[in-house]
Design an enzyme around this catalytic site. Sequence first.
Site, PDB file in Angstrom:
ATOM      1  NE  ARG A 305      37.139  30.646  -2.385  1.00  0.00           N
ATOM      2  CZ  ARG A 305      37.111  31.190  -3.604  1.00  0.00           C
ATOM      3  NH1 ARG A 305      36.766  32.446  -3.761  1.00  0.00           N
ATOM      4  NH2 ARG A 305      37.446  30.481  -4.655  1.00  0.00           N
ATOM      5  NE  ARG A 345      33.911  26.779   0.024  1.00  0.00           N
ATOM      6  CZ  ARG A 345      34.949  26.988  -0.768  1.00  0.00           C
ATOM      7  NH1 ARG A 345      34.960  26.468  -1.979  1.00  0.00           N
ATOM      8  NH2 ARG A 345      35.956  27.732  -0.379  1.00  0.00           N
ATOM      9  CD  GLU A 443      35.572  21.786  -4.184  1.00  0.00           C
ATOM     10  OE1 GLU A 443      36.209  22.753  -4.613  1.00  0.00           O
ATOM     11  OE2 GLU A 443      35.103  21.739  -3.035  1.00  0.00           O
ATOM     12  CG  ASN A 466      39.564  27.833  -8.515  1.00  0.00           C
ATOM     13  OD1 ASN A 466      39.471  28.169  -9.683  1.00  0.00           O
ATOM     14  ND2 ASN A 466      39.196  28.617  -7.515  1.00  0.00           N
ATOM     15  CG  ASP A 467      40.011  22.509  -5.005  1.00  0.00           C
ATOM     16  OD1 ASP A 467      41.252  22.454  -4.961  1.00  0.00           O
ATOM     17  OD2 ASP A 467      39.325  23.097  -4.147  1.00  0.00           O
TER      18      ASP A 467
HETATM   19  C1  PEP Z   1      37.159  25.900  -6.464  1.00  0.00           C
HETATM   20  O1  PEP Z   1      37.799  24.935  -6.049  1.00  0.00           O
HETATM   21  O2  PEP Z   1      37.024  26.160  -7.676  1.00  0.00           O
HETATM   22  C2  PEP Z   1      36.483  26.830  -5.528  1.00  0.00           C
HETATM   23  C3  PEP Z   1      35.624  27.727  -5.946  1.00  0.00           C
HETATM   24  O3  PEP Z   1      36.815  26.766  -4.221  1.00  0.00           O
HETATM   25  P1  PEP Z   1      38.207  27.227  -3.615  1.00  0.00           P
HETATM   26  O4  PEP Z   1      38.919  28.051  -4.666  1.00  0.00           O
HETATM   27  O5  PEP Z   1      37.883  27.987  -2.396  1.00  0.00           O
HETATM   28  O6  PEP Z   1      38.893  25.926  -3.344  1.00  0.00           O
HETATM   29 MG    MG Z   2      37.679  24.272  -4.017  1.00  0.00          MG
END
Ligand code: PEP
Ligand code: MG
Length: 591
Positions: A305, A345, A443, A466-467
């Site tokens: 990240r 990323r 995402e 997550n997103d």
């Molecule tokens: C996600 O969105 O699942 C992800 C891995 O990125 P981040 O949690 O940094 O948004």
């Molecule tokens: Mg994300």
Amino acid sequence: MASFTLQGIPVSRGIAIGRAHLLRPAALDVQHYLVGQEQVEAEVQRLQAAIVQVHKELQAIWSDLPLDAPTELGAFIDVHVLILSDPMISEAPLDIIRTRHYNAEWALVSQIDELSAQFDEIEDDYLRERKADIQQVAERVLKVLTGTAGSATRSDGIDERSANMIVVARDISPADMMQFRDVAFTGFVTDEGGQNSHTAIVSRSLGIPAVVGMGNASHLIEQDDWLIIDSDAGVVIVAPSTLVLEQYRERQTVLMKARKKLGKLKKTPAITQDGVEITLLANIELPQDAAPALEAGASGVGLFRSEFLFMESSGQEHKLPTEEEQFEAYRTAVTAMKGRPVTIRTLDVGADKPLDTTEHNILNPALGLRAIRYCLAEPQLFLTQLRAILRASAFGSVKILIPMMAHGFEIDQSLAMIEQAKTELRKEGKDFDANIAVGAMIEIPAAALSLPMFVKKLDFLSVGTNDLIQYTLAIDRADHEVAHLYDDLHPAILQLLQMIITAGERAGIPVSICGGMAGDIRLTRLLTGMGFRELSMPAALLPEIKQEILNTRLDALQGHVKKILRSYDSATIRETLAVMGSITASLPTLH
Ligand code: PEP
Ligand code: MG
């Protein structure tokens, strides 16, 4: 005292047993009095001196951060330094003393109350989290003013007994978390916070059991009450009976032994009982996380990240990292992984990860100018990062991962920018991997629903669950008030995941998962049964996920996976998942 149970949001794993150590906020009981005209300037100076002292305390904490401190912590402390320097804290209360003749504590508290009321009205979730930060900073200043300054650990007279203590608080500031880390508390319980609150993030990094978003736990629990934190269930048992205490002690011992045993699997490849290899990768935030990830048995970095490099450089005066600084950071991670792939990323700023603290007056930051949208709007910044990543690719196996893509033109423009960076580097005679793989985070639901657009032009996909969950279910991933609706087993999520893996398989390009679902042991069989062959997660979770894979027979799961994917009934999905768990768990373990 009768035993009772409280439910909150689980944010890390394991069981903690100990006595409650209550941390009361200083803000509630300050003295209120008016100062005479002749005392006003002295009172102003008293408040200024307290602010200066807190500045020093925060800076001391910053510079004392151990090398292995959780990576996010420095950034959190930076936020507190910035808040302290802001005129709303450093100047407005001084005006209140001068105009209303309030004593320093009262002036500060009334300013904070006013700010809090404004924040409540805005009802923006990101700002709500910042409100907690402002209150934590104010509490530090109040501690100095009221003569109770010093770290919470020391002032509260905590010593080695803390190993059996569970901190119970309304909220915990990142700076205090850092000090608690040294005192080795056994667990954390807070009234506030969501999955992604500071306490949650740091406790996960530290591997300490914690439950957040407990409502009014700090009022219901009394000092020295016996507590059990069952982190996996998000439950805190207050004043448990001897029988319950004994049962949990036994479970704790079993868990500890199991964890120790898992350490031995470091070098074992993650292969299912029917011979399918699953690649387990690590998520990292800073280059120095790479070496521990390798040590934990990661086959590479599935998600670096990179935005944490940019946020780390914020401090008091916000400064973006230069190409050289970024290059060094990426190269450090790449060389630490000793030839294993490192997926970097590109900058994913915005929403809950702002580049600059002045950016927060946006109505819907999660839907705003974040990630690739931001990078394409700031082409020079993007180009600088791409050049740095490309240069690092000369030192090992590097992949470029672009976050938050939804439109075809975003793919085209990103690829064009990568080509431009390559052309520049070629002209300058700088080495890079000309065939560097480029992939997209999937995402945003729109991306999951238009996969042919992605697989045609890119080398790999990585699912950001997550997103994906946040945007599909319209649930803010950081808001504890809607945390119960954040459901990774929602049929819509499972259908999208199935579409993504199928599209990747058809196109013959690898698809990994780097969001939280990849590190959730309850889902390992389902995800691998669906066809996912690469999972990327915090390094601390790797051993247990590997063990789960070693205990799995994918061919025995297929009927159940199909049943789950055909079902639109939450109970059926969950029951079938439980059956899948029991089938494979009964098989012999390979090692
Ligand atoms: C996600 O969105 O699942 C992800 C891995 O990125 P981040 O949690 O940094 O948004
Ligand atoms: Mg994300």
